[in-house]
Design an enzyme around this catalytic site. Structure first.
Site, mmCIF file in Angstrom:
data_model
loop_
_atom_site.group_PDB
_atom_site.id
_atom_site.type_symbol
_atom_site.label_atom_id
_atom_site.label_comp_id
_atom_site.label_asym_id
_atom_site.label_seq_id
_atom_site.Cartn_x
_atom_site.Cartn_y
_atom_site.Cartn_z
ATOM 1 N N GLY A 1 -4.173 3.553 -14.726
ATOM 2 C CA GLY A 1 -5.367 2.876 -14.310
ATOM 3 C C GLY A 1 -6.427 3.800 -13.822
ATOM 4 O O GLY A 1 -6.418 5.185 -14.150
ATOM 5 N N HIS B 1 -9.336 0.472 -1.379
ATOM 6 C CA HIS B 1 -8.378 -0.523 -0.687
ATOM 7 C C HIS B 1 -9.280 -0.442 0.595
ATOM 8 O O HIS B 1 -9.758 0.466 1.237
ATOM 9 C CB HIS B 1 -7.223 0.371 -0.539
ATOM 10 C CG HIS B 1 -6.305 0.062 -1.894
ATOM 11 N ND1 HIS B 1 -6.087 -0.743 -2.596
ATOM 12 C CD2 HIS B 1 -5.868 1.285 -2.453
ATOM 13 C CE1 HIS B 1 -5.240 -0.375 -3.825
ATOM 14 N NE2 HIS B 1 -5.257 0.848 -3.685
ATOM 15 N N CYS C 1 -11.880 -0.170 -11.590
ATOM 16 C CA CYS C 1 -10.924 -0.258 -12.566
ATOM 17 C C CYS C 1 -11.713 0.358 -14.173
ATOM 18 O O CYS C 1 -11.132 -0.232 -14.948
ATOM 19 C CB CYS C 1 -10.274 -1.631 -12.817
ATOM 20 S SG CYS C 1 -9.468 -1.987 -11.251
#
Length: 276
Positions: free
Chosen positions: A117, A122, A218
């Site tokens: 990816g 986070h 992403c």
């Protein structure tokens, strides 16, 4: 099962291209992706229950080292499969396919990782789950990812959220509407080494979304990112979803939660900004 957050923490192959483009890696030992195993089969090599660890807030690098230690044991046929459930302090992490244009525009530091990816964030309000699992043979990485998606879809729909899969993209998505494009509420990024899966899932519960404003999450420019709290119009905390996430992942990997079709259309409304 260990005690919640206060409990003490315990302590290759090269990879082919990422088949989903935003979070999955397949081992080079597989010349082709094998046929999917039966939906009621276990995706795990072992029959012993997954050991579930609730770890609270853990620095990304420490969690990475924990994963590697457990994965080395599992590759040697020792120990047990684990599911680490935790929360990270704010951090950007870049998978192997991250491109320069995806990186933070404000100069924020980025931790490079060995998962598939691209770039993601986070932080507080986001539940992270790392299943470290010795996979059944023949290893089927796509089937494994679909099981993780199924588990998270079950959690989200159980809370009342309409969601599903966007064909060609991993993760769990909220469908587009007349004003908004499809939004990702849960992401998946894995790596398989010597038959053992590492890394895993992240589920946005009540996390701030401004951290995504300075990156291309992403590597996807035509869709947005969202949280359970934002979509459901009420506060959804990590504590609320922890038990259901643990149960659903265990059931999905063991074949007790079969994979079902949950495809949704990816439509960007005319004039709408991603995630607007």
């Amino acid at each position: 099962m260990t005690e919640p957050a206060s409990a003490a923490l315990r302590g290759e192959h090269e990879n082919t291209p990422d088949p989903f483009g935003d979070g999955v890696t397949e081992t080079s030992a597989l010349p082709v992706i094998p046929p999917a195993r039966r939906r009621t089969d276990s995706a795990r090599m072992d029959d012993a229950p997954i050991e579930i660890d609730y770890l609270g807030v853990v620095e990304y690098e420490r969690a990475r080292d924990m994963q590697r230690g457990i994965a080395a044991e599992r590759a040697a046929g020792q120990g047990r499969d684990h599911l680490l459930l935790l929360e990270h302090p704010p951090v950007y992490t870049a998978g192997r396919r991250t491109e320069p244009q995806d990186m933070p525009t404000d100069g924020s530091p980025v931790v490079m990782t060995d998962r598939g990816g691209k770039l993601t964030w986070h932080g507080p309000g986001q539940l992270v789950g790392y299943p470290i699992v010795r996979l059944a043979e023949p290893v089927d990485v796509i089937d494994y990812v679909r099981r993780l998606e199924e588990a998270l879809i079950a959690v989200c729909t159980g809370l009342g959220l309409v969601c599903g899969r966007v064909p060609g993209r991993s993760g769990v998505w909220v469908p587009a509407n007349s004003l908004q494009s499809a939004r990702k509420v849960a992401a998946i990024g894995v790596r398989v080494e010597r038959g053992v899966a590492l890394h895993g899932i992240s589920l946005n519960c009540d996390s701030p979304l401004d951290a995504y404003d300075v990156i291309v999450p992403c590597g996807i420019r035509d869709a947005g990112v969202t949280t359970l709290s934002r979509e459901l119009g009420r506060e959804i905390t990590l504590a609320e979803v922890l038990p259901s996430v643990a149960d659903s992942i265990a059931r999905a990997l063991d074949g007790r939660l079969p994979i079902s079709d949950h495809d949704i259309a990816h439509v960007t409304p005319a004039g709408a900004a991603p995630g607007a």
